[in-house]
Design an enzyme around this catalytic site. Structure first.
Site, short mmCIF file in Angstrom:
data_model
loop_
_atom_site.label_atom_id
_atom_site.label_comp_id
_atom_site.label_asym_id
_atom_site.label_seq_id
_atom_site.Cartn_x
_atom_site.Cartn_y
_atom_site.Cartn_z
N LYS A 167 -4.00 -11.26 0.04
CA LYS A 167 -4.18 -10.22 1.06
C LYS A 167 -5.67 -10.03 1.33
O LYS A 167 -6.29 -9.05 0.92
CB LYS A 167 -3.52 -8.91 0.60
N1 PPE Z 1 3.21 -9.78 5.32
C1 PPE Z 1 1.99 -9.44 5.80
C2 PPE Z 1 1.20 -10.46 6.52
C3 PPE Z 1 1.51 -8.15 5.59
O1 PPE Z 1 0.31 -7.81 6.05
C4 PPE Z 1 2.32 -7.21 4.91
C5 PPE Z 1 1.82 -5.80 4.70
C6 PPE Z 1 3.59 -7.61 4.43
C7 PPE Z 1 3.98 -8.92 4.65
C8 PPE Z 1 4.47 -6.69 3.65
O2 PPE Z 1 3.95 -6.44 2.38
P1 PPE Z 1 4.23 -5.08 1.60
O3 PPE Z 1 3.47 -4.00 2.31
O4 PPE Z 1 3.73 -5.31 0.23
O5 PPE Z 1 5.69 -4.84 1.64
N2 PPE Z 1 0.97 -5.31 5.73
C9 PPE Z 1 0.09 -4.22 5.48
C10 PPE Z 1 -0.96 -4.07 6.57
C11 PPE Z 1 -0.49 -3.65 7.91
C12 PPE Z 1 -1.62 -3.36 8.87
O6 PPE Z 1 -1.38 -3.35 10.07
O7 PPE Z 1 -2.75 -3.09 8.44
C13 PPE Z 1 0.87 -2.93 5.25
O8 PPE Z 1 2.04 -2.86 5.56
O9 PPE Z 1 0.26 -2.00 4.71
#
Ligand code: PPE
Length: 312
Positions: A167
């Site tokens: 991330k």
């Molecule tokens: N894929 C990506 C690319 C991603 O950024 C997120 C979270 C997820 C999957 C889901 O991961 P999780 O939150 O652990 O379930 N995206 C973060 C950022 C969003 C933004 O616009 O900034 C979030 O949901 O916090």
């Protein structure tokens, strides 16, 4: 509040931001223009939610998020000056300082000021934790009625170039390309395929389809972030008796799915109504069951999942 464009939200401000161990005023939380991360995307971050419960605000899977944060930092050879325990405490301290009952939480570690050039290792590492109230991520009626999405013309990076499992801030430039395109085409969100054409994820969400009562979600090895909401939904689905497969999916699987939804900390659990104009329909029964259970869990109304909640 939505101002610039349908899906862009203006940032609500609060009092304090945690910055390298100190709570500083929102307006004072600033960096130099020659901060390394501003030039090279050399940062890692998390997105977490704190929900209101009968016993006060509770952060959902806080430790799991901070452990992923530490793993992302490790990938960028960043040594964080704070342990997971210290950062868990710092998140709670920041929420308390801002007197919030519920909020979005954004920890960020980045290469700071003092070194330029592509080897970031000599640059200092700064850590901040910001919190702000952030309601529905994908639009007002997204949670209730679902969203329309489109397959992006942009591809997900392969696992050997800017690995999607990390991330890192710089990785999100690709997500932004896809999101801009999707929004211009009138879609709420883009779905990214990898270079082989396998389905990966949304720009900020993982995804699941339902076919004949069975849930499927792509494996991390196809190139995606190992979402904590994804993991939570897999566990909840299993507990509710729905079979879950981690299997590669292709775009036709999405077009012909019985149900389709996306998961993320910001997005929560959002049903998909149509993909590239192929109508999935109103949220299906399994999606609705999982969504309702998920919201009871995060609000502390499901005893069995108490260990996922960290009271502020
Ligand atoms: N894929 C990506 C690319 C991603 O950024 C997120 C979270 C997820 C999957 C889901 O991961 P999780 O939150 O652990 O379930 N995206 C973060 C950022 C969003 C933004 O616009 O900034 C979030 O949901 O916090």
């Amino acid at each position: 509040m939505r101002e610039r464009g349908v899906y862009a939200m203006s940032l609500p401000t609060v009092d304090k931001i945690w910055m390298d161990g100190e709570l500083v005023d929102w307006d004072k939380a600033q960096v130099h223009v020659l901060t390394h991360a501003l030039h090279y995307g050399s940062g890692v971050f998390e997105g977490i939610r704190c929900y209101e419960t009968a016993d006060g605000p509770a952060v959902f899977r806080l430790r799991d998020h901070m452990e992923r944060f530490e793993r992302s930092a490790k990938m960028l050879y960043m040594e964080l000056a704070y342990s997971v325990d210290e950062m868990v405490e710092a998140v709670k301290e920041t929420i308390r300082a801002n007197k919030l009952q519920s909020c979005y939480i954004r920890p960020l570690a980045f290469r700071g000021y003092g070194v330029m050039g592509l080897d970031p290792v000599p640059a200092p590492v700064n850590v901040i934790i910001a919190v702000w109230p952030w309601d529905t991520y994908l639009g007002e009626d997204a949670l209730a009625n679902g969203v329309d999405v489109g397959i992006s013309s942009w591809r997900q990076r392969g696992i050997n170039s800017m690995p999607p499992a990390v991330k890192a801030t710089g990785n999100y430039l690709n997500s932004s390309f896809a999101r801009i395109e999707a929004n211009r085409h009138g879609y709420a969100e883009a779905i990214l395929l990898n270079e082989e054409g396998k389905v990966c994820e949304g720009t900020g969400e993982n995804l699941f389809i339902v076919r004949d009562g069975v849930l499927s979600t792509p494996p991390v090895s196809d190139g995606l972030l190992e979402g904590i909401t994804r993991d939570s939904v897999m566990i909840i689905a299993d507990d509710l008796g729905y079979p879950v497969l981690e299997e590669s999916l292709v775009r036709t699987d999405l077009y012909t799915a019985d149900e389709f939804f996306m998961t993320g900390s910001a997005a929560e659990l959002v049903p998909v109504r149509a993909v590239d104009g192929h109508v999935i329909g109103t949220p299906g029964p399994i999606t609705l069951d999982l969504q309702a259970t998920f919201f009871r869990v995060v609000h502390g109304e499901e005893e069995a999942y108490e260990e996922w909640l960290d009271r502020v």
